[in-house]
Motif scaffolding. Structure first.
Motif, PDB file in Angstrom:
ATOM      1  N   PRO A 138       0.829  -1.210   0.000  1.00 47.09           N
ATOM      2  CA  PRO A 138       0.000   0.000   0.000  1.00 47.09           C
ATOM      3  C   PRO A 138       0.863   1.260   0.000  1.00 47.09           C
ATOM      4  CG  PRO A 138      -0.725  -1.548   1.693  1.00 47.09           C
ATOM      5  CD  PRO A 138       0.578  -2.066   1.184  1.00 47.09           C
ATOM      6  N   ILE A 139       0.375   2.291  -0.665  1.00 46.31           N
ATOM      7  CA  ILE A 139       1.074   3.577  -0.686  1.00 46.31           C
ATOM      8  C   ILE A 139       0.587   4.407   0.488  1.00 46.31           C
ATOM      9  CG2 ILE A 139       1.412   5.709  -1.986  1.00 46.31           C
ATOM     10  CD1 ILE A 139       1.166   4.022  -4.531  1.00 46.31           C
ATOM     11  N   LYS A 140       1.523   4.901   1.296  1.00 43.04           N
ATOM     12  CA  LYS A 140       1.182   5.572   2.543  1.00 43.04           C
ATOM     13  C   LYS A 140       1.341   7.081   2.483  1.00 43.04           C
ATOM     14  CE  LYS A 140      -0.073   2.258   5.289  1.00 43.04           C
ATOM     15  NZ  LYS A 140      -1.426   2.281   5.864  1.00 43.04           N
ATOM     16  N   GLN A 141       2.150   7.578   1.575  1.00 46.63           N
ATOM     17  CA  GLN A 141       2.301   9.022   1.444  1.00 46.63           C
ATOM     18  C   GLN A 141       2.550   9.368  -0.017  1.00 46.63           C
ATOM     19  OE1 GLN A 141       5.149  12.747   2.845  1.00 46.63           O
ATOM     20  NE2 GLN A 141       5.121  10.940   4.147  1.00 46.63           N
ATOM     21  N   VAL A 142       1.937  10.470  -0.456  1.00 44.83           N
ATOM     22  CA  VAL A 142       2.079  10.934  -1.843  1.00 44.83           C
ATOM     23  C   VAL A 142       2.337  12.429  -1.818  1.00 44.83           C
ATOM     24  CG1 VAL A 142       1.019  11.079  -4.128  1.00 44.83           C
ATOM     25  CG2 VAL A 142       0.429   9.193  -2.611  1.00 44.83           C
TER      26      VAL A 142
END
Length: 382
Positions: A138-142
């Motif tokens: 999962p991507i946690k920060q963008v």
């Protein structure tokens, strides 16, 4: 509070008759008999009655019109023989009010990627829950950076106006942080291509982790378990700089990409820890290397062991621990030769192996902190 329906025309039968009778002397002065038995008045009353019915119908929207509008707005429905059909079940929709509500909720849901917030929220929510993201971390920060091409920073700024760079931070459990594979980048870019504007050019990038040396000297309260306090301090600093699992810091959302490091924030963190009496010293260094060769005074080129973290216009400190330390500003960095070229010649000679430390702690927008922590007690220095 619901918005009241507009009344497109509120004229009644009585007001229409009154308006028509007031116009008779102006339009036809010879008409003097205005009694209800008069044929002309009878016709005016008939026309007013029909007009009132038409005005009533103007204020009404029939279900068939709603069905047509919903068919235009909702991809899950289909109009057939003036009836709204649910495509999934192939059955007529009986509750039109519920269909309207679901369509409005669907329209309010974020889909198009136009603004920075659109890109960031779509990836953090919709992408992580999509079928395309299954099997990936999962991507946690963008961080969305518009008008920047991080894949080619040498391009002139006027040619990158339609470029959008997305720096993504995936979840991980054990250090070091994982790199973002080309497969993930391609899948995410393909998923976003359906939502972006036609002329937007996307660049999916991973963050750069900048090493930050943190050297701390603490004074402890009487009776404190020094080893336990030190261990807790290390854990808290790691949480403080963690990009998404930051605990009580940054409202649990993590250290933001490109965020500037301030001494005062770390002083407060350490002073608030149980068992800490005072913070005696706090040194931050976000890049460090050593001289590969001895250098004489009036030299402008320093050959070093590694150049990671160094860039032009940064201030360095040569031989920080020695009595002949001096500062200088980097003009250019030659990567393949590992040479730091300075704006001004140095004033002193320095031997091989002497330290070269980057004193500035400002980060680029695509950078995160990789802390290296060393804590000692005040007694250790005595």
């Amino acid at each position: 509070m619901t918005i009241p329906k507009p009344n497109l025309d509120d004229r009644t039968y009585a007001s229409l008759i009154e308006e028509a009778r007031s116009l008779i002397p102006i339009e036809y002065p010879e008409w003097t008999d205005h009694n209800p038995s008069d044929t002309g008045i009878l016709l005016l009353e008939l026309i007013a009655w029909l007009t009132e019915m038409l005005l009533y119908r103007i204020n009404q929207i029939p279900d068939q019109n709603y069905a047509v509008f919903l068919d235009l707005l909702n991809s899950k429905t289909q109009l057939s023989d003036s009836k709204l059909i649910d495509k999934q079940n192939d059955t007529p929709i009986a509750n039109l009010s519920e269909a309207i509500q679901q369509t409005v909720v669907g329209l309010r849901k974020r889909y198009r990627a136009v603004t920075r917030e659109d890109f960031e929220q779509l990836i953090l929510t919709d992408w992580n829950e999509s079928q395309e993201a299954k099997g990936y971390l999962p991507i946690k920060q963008v961080l969305c950076l518009d008008k920047i091409n991080l894949d080619n920073l040498k391009k002139p700024k006027d040619t990158t106006l339609h470029h959008v760079s997305l720096v993504i931070v995936p979840q991980w459990e054990n250090d070091p942080p994982p790199s973002v594979s080309a497969e993930v980048k391609n899948s995410l870019e393909k998923w976003l291509n359906k939502r972006r504007l036609l002329t937007t050019r996307l660049h999916i990038c991973e963050p750069k982790y900048v090493p930050l040396s943190i050297q701390i000297t603490l004074s402890f309260v009487d009776g404190a378990d020094i080893d336990s306090v030190k261990s807790n301090a290390v854990d808290q600093i790691k949480k403080f700089f963690h990009p998404y699992d930051s605990g009580d810091y940054w409202k649990g959302r993590g250290w933001r990409l490109g965020q500037t490091v301030y001494h005062s924030e770390l002083y407060k963190l350490l002073n608030d820890l149980p068992g800490v009496k005072a913070v005696k010293t706090l040194k931050l260094q976000n890049a460090e290397t050593k001289l590969k060769k001895s250098i004489n005074s009036d030299t402008q080129d320093l050959e070093v062991e590694n150049i990671e973290g160094f860039a032009s216009q940064q201030i360095i400190l040569i031989d920080a621990e020695g009595e002949y330390s001096e500062s200088a500003t980097i003009k250019t960095v030659t990567v393949h030769k590992k040479i730091l070229s300075l704006e001004q010649p140095i004033k002193k000679a320095h031997n091989q192996g002497r330290s070269v430390i980057l004193t500035g702690i400002s980060l680029d927008k695509n950078q995160l902190i990789k802390p290296g922590i060393k804590i000692q007690s005040e007694e250790d220095n005595q």
